[in-house]
Design a protein around this motif. Sequence first.
Motif, mmCIF file in Angstrom:
data_model
loop_
_atom_site.group_PDB
_atom_site.id
_atom_site.type_symbol
_atom_site.label_atom_id
_atom_site.label_comp_id
_atom_site.label_asym_id
_atom_site.label_seq_id
_atom_site.Cartn_x
_atom_site.Cartn_y
_atom_site.Cartn_z
ATOM 1 N N ALA A 6 0.835 -1.202 0.000
ATOM 2 C CA ALA A 6 0.000 0.000 0.000
ATOM 3 C C ALA A 6 0.870 1.253 0.000
ATOM 4 O O ALA A 6 0.549 2.243 -0.666
ATOM 5 N N SER A 50 -10.776 8.427 -2.660
ATOM 6 C CA SER A 50 -10.725 6.986 -2.460
ATOM 7 C C SER A 50 -10.064 6.629 -1.135
ATOM 8 O O SER A 50 -10.517 5.727 -0.425
ATOM 9 N N ILE A 51 -9.006 7.330 -0.786
ATOM 10 C CA ILE A 51 -8.338 7.080 0.498
ATOM 11 C C ILE A 51 -9.259 7.444 1.661
ATOM 12 O O ILE A 51 -9.368 6.703 2.643
ATOM 13 N N ILE A 53 -12.513 7.437 1.706
ATOM 14 C CA ILE A 53 -13.578 6.438 1.793
ATOM 15 C C ILE A 53 -13.067 5.174 2.473
ATOM 16 O O ILE A 53 -13.744 4.597 3.333
ATOM 17 N N ASN A 54 -11.872 4.730 2.119
ATOM 18 C CA ASN A 54 -11.317 3.521 2.730
ATOM 19 C C ASN A 54 -11.023 3.703 4.216
ATOM 20 O O ASN A 54 -11.056 2.736 4.977
ATOM 21 N N LEU A 55 -10.722 4.925 4.617
ATOM 22 C CA LEU A 55 -10.483 5.187 6.037
ATOM 23 C C LEU A 55 -11.770 5.470 6.799
ATOM 24 O O LEU A 55 -11.748 5.620 8.023
ATOM 25 N N THR A 62 -19.286 5.317 -2.997
ATOM 26 C CA THR A 62 -18.349 4.624 -3.887
ATOM 27 C C THR A 62 -17.480 5.620 -4.640
ATOM 28 O O THR A 62 -17.952 6.655 -5.088
ATOM 29 N N MET A 65 -10.435 3.933 -7.067
ATOM 30 C CA MET A 65 -9.046 4.381 -7.050
ATOM 31 C C MET A 65 -8.579 4.485 -8.489
ATOM 32 O O MET A 65 -8.852 3.588 -9.286
ATOM 33 N N SER A 69 -9.197 -0.836 -10.400
ATOM 34 C CA SER A 69 -10.561 -1.280 -10.156
ATOM 35 C C SER A 69 -10.808 -2.497 -11.020
ATOM 36 O O SER A 69 -9.918 -2.983 -11.722
#
Length: 102
Positions: A6, A50-51, A53-55, A62, A65, A69
Amino acid sequence: MSVSSASIVFVLIVYFIWRIISTGRNMVHSYGRLLTIGLATTFSVQFILSILINLGLSGVPTAAMPFMSFGGFHILLEMTAVGLLLSIYRRRNTVDQPIVYS
Protein backbone atom coordinates in the motif's frame (compact mmCIF):
# COMPACT_ATOMS: atom_id res chain seq x y z
CA MET A 1 -3.02 -5.55 0.53
CA SER A 2 -0.18 -5.35 3.00
CA VAL A 3 1.16 -2.14 4.46
CA SER A 4 4.33 -2.21 2.37
CA SER A 5 2.53 -2.70 -0.94
CA ALA A 6 0.00 0.00 0.00
CA SER A 7 2.89 2.35 0.74
CA ILE A 8 4.48 1.60 -2.61
CA VAL A 9 1.20 2.26 -4.44
CA PHE A 10 0.74 5.51 -2.51
CA VAL A 11 4.25 6.71 -3.38
CA LEU A 12 3.83 5.78 -7.06
CA ILE A 13 0.53 7.63 -7.41
CA VAL A 14 1.88 10.71 -5.63
CA TYR A 15 4.93 10.65 -7.92
CA PHE A 16 2.66 10.29 -10.98
CA ILE A 17 0.57 13.31 -9.95
CA TRP A 18 3.69 15.32 -9.09
CA ARG A 19 5.17 14.58 -12.55
CA ILE A 20 1.97 15.74 -14.24
CA ILE A 21 2.01 19.01 -12.28
CA SER A 22 5.71 19.64 -12.93
CA THR A 23 5.20 18.94 -16.63
CA GLY A 24 2.25 21.32 -16.71
CA ARG A 25 4.30 24.11 -15.18
CA ASN A 26 6.90 23.83 -17.96
CA MET A 27 4.40 24.09 -20.83
CA VAL A 28 4.88 26.85 -23.38
CA HIS A 29 1.24 27.09 -24.39
CA SER A 30 -1.37 28.07 -21.81
CA TYR A 31 -3.92 25.55 -23.16
CA GLY A 32 -1.56 22.62 -22.56
CA ARG A 33 -0.66 23.99 -19.14
CA LEU A 34 -4.29 24.34 -18.08
CA LEU A 35 -5.20 20.92 -19.44
CA THR A 36 -2.38 19.13 -17.63
CA ILE A 37 -3.05 20.90 -14.34
CA GLY A 38 -6.76 20.14 -14.69
CA LEU A 39 -6.12 16.44 -15.29
CA ALA A 40 -3.68 16.36 -12.37
CA THR A 41 -6.39 17.87 -10.19
CA THR A 42 -8.88 15.26 -11.38
CA PHE A 43 -6.51 12.40 -10.58
CA SER A 44 -5.65 13.97 -7.20
CA VAL A 45 -9.29 14.35 -6.18
CA GLN A 46 -10.08 10.76 -7.19
CA PHE A 47 -7.08 9.48 -5.25
CA ILE A 48 -7.75 11.50 -2.09
CA LEU A 49 -11.46 10.69 -2.13
CA SER A 50 -10.72 6.99 -2.46
CA ILE A 51 -8.34 7.08 0.50
CA LEU A 52 -10.87 8.97 2.63
CA ILE A 53 -13.58 6.44 1.79
CA ASN A 54 -11.32 3.52 2.73
CA LEU A 55 -10.48 5.19 6.04
CA GLY A 56 -14.18 5.84 6.73
CA LEU A 57 -13.81 9.62 6.75
CA SER A 58 -15.99 10.40 3.73
CA GLY A 59 -19.70 9.93 3.28
CA VAL A 60 -19.55 9.21 -0.44
CA PRO A 61 -20.53 5.54 -0.92
CA THR A 62 -18.35 4.62 -3.89
CA ALA A 63 -15.31 6.01 -5.62
CA ALA A 64 -12.77 4.04 -7.59
CA MET A 65 -9.05 4.38 -7.05
CA PRO A 66 -7.44 5.71 -10.24
CA PHE A 67 -6.12 2.84 -12.39
CA MET A 68 -7.14 0.23 -9.81
CA SER A 69 -10.56 -1.28 -10.16
CA PHE A 70 -12.37 -4.18 -11.74
CA GLY A 71 -12.95 -2.34 -15.00
CA GLY A 72 -15.61 -0.07 -16.23
CA PHE A 73 -15.93 3.11 -18.18
CA HIS A 74 -13.78 5.20 -15.84
CA ILE A 75 -10.72 3.06 -16.64
CA LEU A 76 -11.21 3.91 -20.31
CA LEU A 77 -11.48 7.59 -19.43
CA GLU A 78 -8.34 7.47 -17.28
CA MET A 79 -6.35 5.79 -20.02
CA THR A 80 -7.64 8.37 -22.51
CA ALA A 81 -6.55 11.14 -20.13
CA VAL A 82 -3.06 9.62 -19.85
CA GLY A 83 -2.85 9.40 -23.64
CA LEU A 84 -3.84 13.06 -23.87
CA LEU A 85 -1.18 13.96 -21.30
CA LEU A 86 1.46 12.04 -23.25
CA SER A 87 0.46 13.82 -26.45
CA ILE A 88 0.70 17.21 -24.75
CA TYR A 89 4.07 16.28 -23.26
CA ARG A 90 5.39 15.22 -26.65
CA ARG A 91 4.44 18.59 -28.17
CA ARG A 92 5.47 20.74 -25.20
CA ASN A 93 8.27 22.62 -26.96
CA THR A 94 6.65 23.20 -30.32
CA VAL A 95 6.34 26.70 -31.62
CA ASP A 96 3.46 27.82 -33.77
CA GLN A 97 4.66 28.67 -37.24
CA PRO A 98 3.12 31.74 -38.85
CA ILE A 99 1.06 31.12 -41.97
CA VAL A 100 2.71 32.73 -44.98
CA TYR A 101 0.44 33.61 -47.89
CA SER A 102 2.14 34.08 -51.21
